[in-house]
Design a protein around this motif. Structure first.
Motif, PDB file in Angstrom:
ATOM      1  N   GLY A 187       1.088  -1.173   0.024  1.00 22.70           N
ATOM      2  CA  GLY A 187      -0.023  -0.047  -0.133  1.00 22.70           C
ATOM      3  C   GLY A 187       0.860   1.173  -0.068  1.00 22.70           C
ATOM      4  N   TYR A 214      -5.327   8.861  -5.141  1.00 18.41           N
ATOM      5  CA  TYR A 214      -6.530   9.331  -5.944  1.00 18.41           C
ATOM      6  C   TYR A 214      -6.342   9.525  -7.633  1.00 18.41           C
ATOM      7  N   SER A 267      -0.803   3.762  -5.843  1.00 20.81           N
ATOM      8  CA  SER A 267      -1.520   2.594  -5.145  1.00 20.81           C
ATOM      9  C   SER A 267      -2.719   2.028  -5.992  1.00 20.81           C
ATOM     10  N   SER A 314      -4.798   0.568  -4.509  1.00 17.83           N
ATOM     11  CA  SER A 314      -5.996   0.695  -3.358  1.00 17.83           C
ATOM     12  C   SER A 314      -7.482   0.987  -3.846  1.00 17.83           C
TER      13      SER A 314
END
Ligand code: PMP
Length: 404
Positions: free
Chosen positions: A102, A209, A243, A245
């Motif tokens: 991560g 993001y 990332s 994620s």
């Protein structure tokens, strides 16, 4: 015997966050939550992962997938990332990529790499509270990062010296930040690079993001802008943390750092000492899924979140009383509300939970100095349009009650 008297000094800075405690209440049935900054599990490419794990755990791949592997990370995954970085203006090689567990692990390692106790980290006011959590263990002082060019490098240097150390890095999430949803303009990124060069500090670019843009023109990553100036990644002071994620899956804990080789080499030593390497099977599965369907998958994720962002902005316009303002993010998962100064986000949350079965995150925890009491963070990633309409009506009611 209590061992707490012999804990290291850094422990004093490592407190359970107010938010983590509050989030424990959210398992309650019927709660309408806009609190968690997490991807919608319905969007996980679970069939693709089932096939990828079946493949990496079968035949001759299983021996590799279940074995120790190199600290730098699984080579085909690093190669795929090199292609992605090139596409966003960052030409680099696999030697510039380290796979981390991560991007959170990267933040911890970067704190460890740069911060001696008393050194200064420049961060946004507000900023990602998980970054503060990661850096806190290295006992830094925080100063408020401005990318408007309205603070001189000398003022940062003087403040850092007065605090007993030196400024070491500026940390920011340049695209669709957590918690504000805001994006730093190209001019802001250029200002940041000027300031970092004048102070001779690193820039930590948190790109968690970045792939989630729904509209507006993309702004090149800070690292890409710096490479335009300095000619190549080896001369760059920006360290990019990526990332999977928010795009593929957070549970697999796969992220990466892209930076000049000397930085990567130090981080590799840290990874060897900390956890040897990120889970081999997870890296292999992520590589397979990324190669197969990253682009088509991310389009679906973007379309879903865009509709939710739009629904939330529309509902806020309809439901919020006068005096409440909010950000209009071009991507990511968050909208940031500023309430009239007399209101407190944490008090509002207590009331929202108790009376309206509604949850969100009070903004104070994102401010290193504990200010920002009249702010709250809303996440739209896990709620459909009906939940958003219902939730924003409840939020409007709580705020009106508090103002009455
Ligand atoms: N940076 C930001 C801005 C985040 O919001 C998060 C997750 N909430 C992270 C980093 C860490 O994400 P991960 O470790 O899952 O990559």
């Amino acid at each position: 015997m209590g061992l707490d008297t012999i804990f290291a000094t850094r422990i004093a800075r490592m407190k359970a966050s107010e938010i983590r405690e509050l989030l424990k209440l959210l398992d309650r049935p019927g709660i309408l939550s806009f609190a968690g900054g997490i991807p919608d599990p319905a969007l996980f490419p679970s069939d693709a992962f089932a096939a990828a794990f079946a493949d990496v755990l079968s035949g001759n791949k299983a021996g590799q997938a279940l074995q120790y592997s190199v600290s730098e990370g699984y080579m085909p995954l690093r190669q795929w990332i090199v292609g992605q970085m090139a596409a966003i203006g960052v030409p680099c090689t696999v030697d510039n990529i380290l796979i981390t567990s991560g991007s959170q692990q990267a933040l911890d390692y970067l704190g460890k790499l740069f911060l001696s106790p008393g050194d200064t980290a420049l961060v946004g006011w507000p900023t990602y509270m998980g970054a503060l959590g990661a850096f806190n263990a290295y006992e830094p002082v925080y100063d408020q990062l401005s990318v408007n060019g309205n603070r001189s490098p000398a003022s940062y240097a003087e403040a850092a010296e007065a605090a007993g150390g030196r400024a070491k890095f500026a940390y920011l999430s340049a695209d669709f930040a957590n918690p504000t949803g805001e994006t730093v303009s190209r001019a802001g990124r250029e200002n940041l690079l000027d300031m970092a060069a004048a102070l001779d500090i690193a820039v930590i670019e948190d790109a968690a993001y970045q792939a989630l843009r729904y509209d507006g023109a993309p702004v090149p990553p800070v690292l890409a802008l710096e490479i335009e100036r300095c000619g190549g990644i080896e001369a760059a002071r920006t360290i990019y943390c990526g990332s999977f994620s928010k795009t593929l899956s957070p549970g697999l804990r796969v992220g990466w750092v892209c930076a000049a080789k000397p930085v990567i080499s130090q981080l590799v030593l840290m990874k060897q000492a900390a956890d040897l390497h990120s889970a081999t099977a997870n890296q292999m599965a992520v590589a397979e899924v990324a190669v197969q369907c990253f682009d088509t998958h991310i389009e679906r994720v973007r379309a879903t979140y865009k509709a939710r962002r739009d629904a939330m902005l529309t509902a806020l316009t309809r439901e919020m009383p006068e005096g409440v303002t909010w950000s209009r993010p071009e991507g990511g998962m968050f909208i940031w509300l500023t309430l009239p100064a007399a209101l407190d986000g944490a008090t509002l949350l207590a009331r929202a939970l108790e009376v309206h079965n509604l949850a969100f995150v009070p903004g104070r925890a994102f401010f290193p100095d504990g200010s920002g009491g009249n702010t709250i963070r809303l996440s739209f990633s896990c709620a459909d349009a009906a939940m958003i309409d219902d939730g924003m009506a409840r939020l409007g009611a709580v705020i009106r009650e508090a103002l009455a």
